[in-house]
Design an enzyme around this catalytic site. Structure first.
Site, PDB file in Angstrom:
ATOM      1  N   THR A 145       0.813  -1.210   0.000  1.00 37.49           N
ATOM      2  CA  THR A 145       0.000   0.000   0.000  1.00 37.49           C
ATOM      3  C   THR A 145       0.849   1.263   0.000  1.00 37.49           C
ATOM      4  OG1 THR A 145      -1.770  -1.158   1.104  1.00 37.49           O
ATOM      5  CG2 THR A 145      -1.849   1.198   1.210  1.00 37.49           C
ATOM      6  N   THR A 163       1.731  -4.160   4.319  1.00 37.10           N
ATOM      7  CA  THR A 163       1.674  -4.335   5.773  1.00 37.10           C
ATOM      8  C   THR A 163       1.258  -5.731   6.227  1.00 37.10           C
ATOM      9  OG1 THR A 163      -0.563  -3.442   5.771  1.00 37.10           O
ATOM     10  CG2 THR A 163       1.229  -1.910   6.241  1.00 37.10           C
TER      11      THR A 163
END
Lengths: 437, 604
Positions: A100, A175
């Site tokens: 991301t 993540t």
């Protein structure tokens, strides 16, 4: 993707995505730029972006399409620009692996895609201008698609950077599995002399509210000025944009699906609090200090290790499946203090015994994450222990999984494996459990 | 003049547009706050939006208040949006149909970059639901450009030194935006169009009421002028003034442009130096000027122009000042066309200043005080605005002031401001779905009024037709066959006067009122008892109407009881009208006058 019918029509008309078009539908006429189709949209509706910026979906059936003059390149243009080094500014390295933090809107899947390079992030974070940055592009993948092979490549790339005059290395990463990678590099990079910092973001960098900006600024400060020669993970410390925590790479886990402060230190204090203005406050006295020593790379991994979660009603045959597939080690994520089912029909004890007899180590961790496992408190725990299971103290299941891969690549001897698993190498095992909040 | 308006109306849905939070603004106190920063990023087509960058250049911190029932992780930008609220989509489609607008085949949710901090995400989710359409007005048809469904922004609570506080209860409430074509003829017409659209929206019975629930933006341009968007008019009464003043402002700016052409000819206006003049005002009697830094800038050949009045109480100098305020957050500027004695600036200071910056009688100057960096940013803003004076009015967004005037807010946003919201899949809209809504469409206000005038007087008809109680009115009249005038009076007059008395009538929900009319229809009590019953039940909402009536001893008298009373009264010698009046005086709350007169007639 548009339907075959629309694709054919576009081809016939010589219309490409990004071209200006006119769509007539009954008495309605719309002009705009032809947009790509989102995966979830109706493939029979064409999407155009009007001059006011809005997109519009129009049923293709009964519409007339006409090509107009003009074309607009769609999507974000990534640039891998080399920036000049300026004397006096600290040098840091940034290795980008996707996720991301490096994401932008992707029209093909309708989601975010990892296609945003480090140099683009630097452009949107002018604060990074305080640093000389060596940016390397390693891969472009979302972290759920990482494999042990990627960890090895990452370790090699970081090792290479550590050998330069860089002050520290940042790895930008998706993540979801960032804590697996940080653990893997903690074991593969020995005798670290500089900080290695993993960072990512929970909101993509295409939005003004993204956490990536502050995460990057704090990571850059920690990599360049931090005193911690360990693999750490730097992410938002709270829901505010006020500070980040540096967590030890082997003592951290993602504990929320979407919040900025999803990562928490588990069974350990965070290493440091880092503020966007560059201040660093150490919050844990126990860490390896920056030094002049030589770092070494040990990137061997035995990939045939399985991480198995136990739960009420589980089928113990899953072990047979893995043994049949010639797996070399197991990490069990047990319940509570490390329990596994022992009741007839669901008992895992015999599997532990058989595996151990066959020289396959079985490591016990807890799905509680917080706290340590114990081999003696209950009779059922003693059964596990007697069957040959190794109780891994306060080690996180994911960390034990990665560590066992590393250990198995170095020894086949069960006694030696046990000794290695239960000896602290990179802060993964604490003798004392801190009194946390 | 070209003029169009945009109406923003909050919808009365149960939940917000993209999460399960309550869509009613909270009366609770905030339980916590979070603090965030935002920055300008690139849009879908790669260009960074101008308006977004502008806000970024102001470098502010945002604080968001959290409310228990109306804030979840979605408002906090800590969780992806849930799917679009179907109830809101239905209302938006209904609005499209009422405005003769063509509903799109597929709703594409977009992110509209907003970095004034009013959206935690940095964008507002918005989507076109309908295109085209029109409404009829006294000055002909006014076209509708688009009907959008979008998220309401956060409510601003306050602003202090570089930090803005917002409340998140408002963020995400569904909002319908209607944009008209620039078909509006004049200021009065603008008001008519806004009123008309407001009425149509209210006629759906599915929109929120009260202050702030409807807002108008007005787009205005004059020949040789520019497209200006005036944001946030909340009072209909102000619309005429806003349009009138904006037209005059633009016309005057066109004139000033002409004057500048005369003064400058082909000569270009060079960038003036920013000169530090702190020293001159070191011992000034003006507290405003005894600051860490005072910067001055000469505006060559501008003498007299800064004092030119655009409309009452707004001069060109005020416009320059707006830019300094917007760019640097200063309180304002001082310019040479003001009465400088008021600050006060002495004649000596003035001549020293003019000498230092080399400003002659033909030249104007601008002063700003504060810290060095802020002063520089403020004068950069002034310089930018000075250059614009040569071009006439600018495309920009302005905010409404209390007097209907406007002040500069930010540049006009471009189309780079919108990009797809990929967390929400596109929503297909079928013909069947549209037809189903068409089948239960609310009437247009005119039709409804025509129908009501058959049974009500004009005043009452107007009151009930746009009331939130209208659906209940229709139900009571239609299903229970209660007299329309009585129902309308109860809902629109009795309740209002009780509210004014301080009775908590908001505790009475639709079910309770329905129960009231059912009991009335069954003959449990008479009309005159209603205020007493409502007064009691508002404070004891848990009780049933019938038990309230019993407790209050307000049951309607039975014919037997009534006959008995008539008989008794007759004994005292009263007959006819006097007899009826006498009984009514004593038993008004329990006797139906009509019934009584029948008894008096039949049993003389």
């Amino acid at each position: 993707m548009y339907s075959k019918e629309i694709q054919k029509k576009l081809k016939d008309l010589g219309v490409e995505i990004g071209d200006s078009v006119r769509v007539k539908r009954g008495d309605q006429v719309h002009e705009g730029i032809l947009m790509p189709k989102q995966e979830l949209g109706d493939p029979d509706a064409i999407v155009i972006k009007l001059s006011n910026g809005y997109s519009l979906g129009l049923k293709f059936k009964g519409s007339e399409l006409e090509k107009l003059q003009g074309h607009k390149g769609i999507g974000f243009k990534s640039s891998e620009e080399k920036t000049k080094r300026i004397a006096g500014k600290p040098l840091i390295s940034i290795i980008s692996t996707g996720g991301t933090v490096a994401s932008r809107v992707d029209y093909a899947t309708g989601g975010v895609d990892a296609s945003y390079r480090t140099s683009d992030i630097v452009k949107t974070v002018p604060e990074l201008g305080e640093f000389n940055i060596d940016s390397k592009f390693l891969f472009e993948i979302m972290s759920e698609n990482m494999t042990p092979e990627h960890w090895k490549e990452m370790a090699r790339a970081v090792y290479k950077e550590l050998k330069t005059d860089t002050k520290g290395v940042i790895v930008t990463h998706g993540t979801d599995t960032m804590h697996f990678s940080s653990a893997a590099l903690s074991f593969m990079l020995r005798d670290l002399n500089k900080p290695v910092v993993f960072t990512g973001s929970q909101r993509s960098s295409d939005r003004g509210s993204s956490d990536s900006f502050i995460n990057m600024i704090c990571s850059a400060n920690f990599a360049s000025k931090g005193d911690v020669a360990e693999v750490s993970l730097v992410m938002h410390g709270s829901s505010n944009d006020d500070f980040c925590y540096a967590h030890r790479g082997t003592k951290v886990r993602k504990l929320h699906t979407s919040k900025r402060d999803a990562f928490k230190s588990v069974n350990d204090e965070p290493l440091a609090k880092i503020f966007p203005d560059g201040r660093i406050e150490m919050t844990n006295g126990n860490y390896r200090k920056r030094c002049d020593g030589e770092v070494s790379l040990d990137d061997k991994l035995e990939e045939k290790v399985a991480l198995i979660k136990t739960y009420p009603g589980m089928e113990p045959g899953i072990f047979d499946f893995y043994i049949g597939k010639k797996f070399k080690g197991f990490v069990i994520e047990g319940t509570g203090l490390g329990h596994v089912p022992t009741i007839e029909g669901h008992s895992v004890i015999s599997r532990i015994r058989e595996a151990t007899k066959a020289g396959i180590p079985v490591c016990i961790t807890s799905q509680c994450l917080f706290g340590r496992v114990h081999d003696f408190v209950y009779a059922n725990l003693r059964k596990e222990f007697e069957a040959g299971a190794m109780f891994c103290g306060d080690m996180l299941p994911e960390v034990a999984y990665v560590k066992l891969m590393h250990v198995l690549a170095h020894s086949k001897d069960l006694e030696e494996i046990k000794k290695m698993m239960l000896t602290n190498v990179a802060g993964e095992l604490n003798e004392r459990t801190p009194v946390l909040e | 003049m070209k003029c169009g308006i945009e109406i923003h109306q909050r919808l009365a849905t149960e939940k917000k547009l993209f999460c399960g939070c309550s869509a009613q603004p909270s009366e609770e106190k905030p339980i916590a706050t979070v603090e965030r920063m935002q920055r300008a990023v690139a849009g879908e087509l790669g260009d960074v939006d101008l308006a977004a960058l502008h806000e970024y250049s102001r470098g502010r911190k945002y604080r968001y208040q959290i409310f228990p029932q109306s804030t979840c992780l979605v408002e906090l930008d800590e969780e992806p949006p849930h799917s679009m609220n179907g109830e809101a989509l239905e209302i938006a489609v209904e609005v499209c149909l009422l405005l003769n607008s063509k509903v799109v085949d597929e709703v594409e949710v977009m992110r509209k970059t907003v970095i004034d901090g009013s959206n935690t995400s940095g964008f507002q989710r918005t989507s076109i639901i309908g295109l085209g359409g029109f409404i009829e007005t006294s000055k002909g048809r006014v076209g509708i450009q688009a009907v959008c469904l979008e998220e309401e922004s956060s409510g601003i609570v306050g602003e202090k030194a570089g930090e803005i506080t917002y409340r998140l209860d408002r963020l995400g409430i569904p909002l319908v935006e209607i944009a008209t074509s620039p078909d509006i003829k004049d200021a009065k017409h603008a008001r008519e169009v806004a009123e008309k659209l407001g009425m149509i929206l209210r006629a759906t019975g599915k929109v929120q009421r009260g202050i702030g629930t409807i807002r108008q933006d007005i787009n205005i341009s004059v020949p040789e002028g520019a497209r200006v968007e005036v944001k946030g008019a909340q009072e209909l009464g102000l619309i005429e003034t806003i349009v009138d003043k904006e037209v005059r402002r633009q016309e005057k700016l066109v004139k000033i442009k002409g004057e500048l052409e005369k003064r400058f000819g082909k000569k270009k206006f060079g960038k003036p130096a920013m000169v530090e003049v702190t020293e001159i005002f070191k011992n000034s009697a003006s507290k405003l000027l005894r600051k860490e830094c005072v910067l001055a800038m000469k505006l060559e050949k501008f003498a007299g122009l800064l004092g030119e009045e655009l409309y009452e109480n707004r001069r060109l100098g005020t416009e320059f000042s707006d830019y300094a305020v917007a760019k640097a957050g200063v309180g304002g500027i001082i310019h040479s066309d003001e009465k400088l004695e008021k600050y006060p600036i002495t004649g000596e200071e003035l001549s020293r200043l003019r000498e230092k910056i080399g400003a002659g009688a033909q030249d104007a100057f601008v002063l700003v005080a504060g810290d060095g960096k802020t002063c520089e940013r403020a004068l950069e803003g002034v310089y930018e605005r000075t250059l614009q004076a040569f071009e006439g009015p600018q495309n920009e967004v302005r905010r409404v002031l209390a007097d209907g005037g406007t002040a500069y807010m930010r540049p006009m946003p471009g189309s780079a401001r919108l990009y797809p919201e990929t967390d929400v899949p596109p929503i297909g809209i079928s013909e069947e779905f549209i037809e189903e809504i068409r089948g239960r469409l609310s009437e247009m206000p005119e039709e409804r009024k025509k129908k009501l005038l058959k049974v009500l007087n004009e005043e009452l008809a107007e009151k009930i037709m746009l009331s939130e109680n209208y659906p209940l009115f229709e139900k009571v009249v239609g299903e229970l066959k209660v007299e329309p005038k009585f129902v309308a009076t109860t809902l629109e007059e009795t309740l209002v006067s009780l509210r004014r008395e301080g009775v908590p009538v908001e505790k009475l929900n639709e079910n309770k009122l329905m129960e009231l009319f059912i009991e009335y229809k069954c003959g449990k009590f008479v009309k005159a008892a209603i205020p007493e019953i409502l007064r009691y039940i508002s404070k004891n909402a848990g009780e049933s109407i019938s038990s309230a009536v019993e407790k209050l001893k307000l049951e309607k008298m039975s014919p037997v009881e009534l006959k008995q009373i008539v008989k008794e009264k007759r004994k005292s010698g009263k007959v006819g009208k006097a007899l009826i009046q006498d009984i009514m005086r004593e038993h008004r709350l329990r006797v139906d006058a009509e019934e009584l007169s029948k008894i008096v007639e039949v049993y003389p």
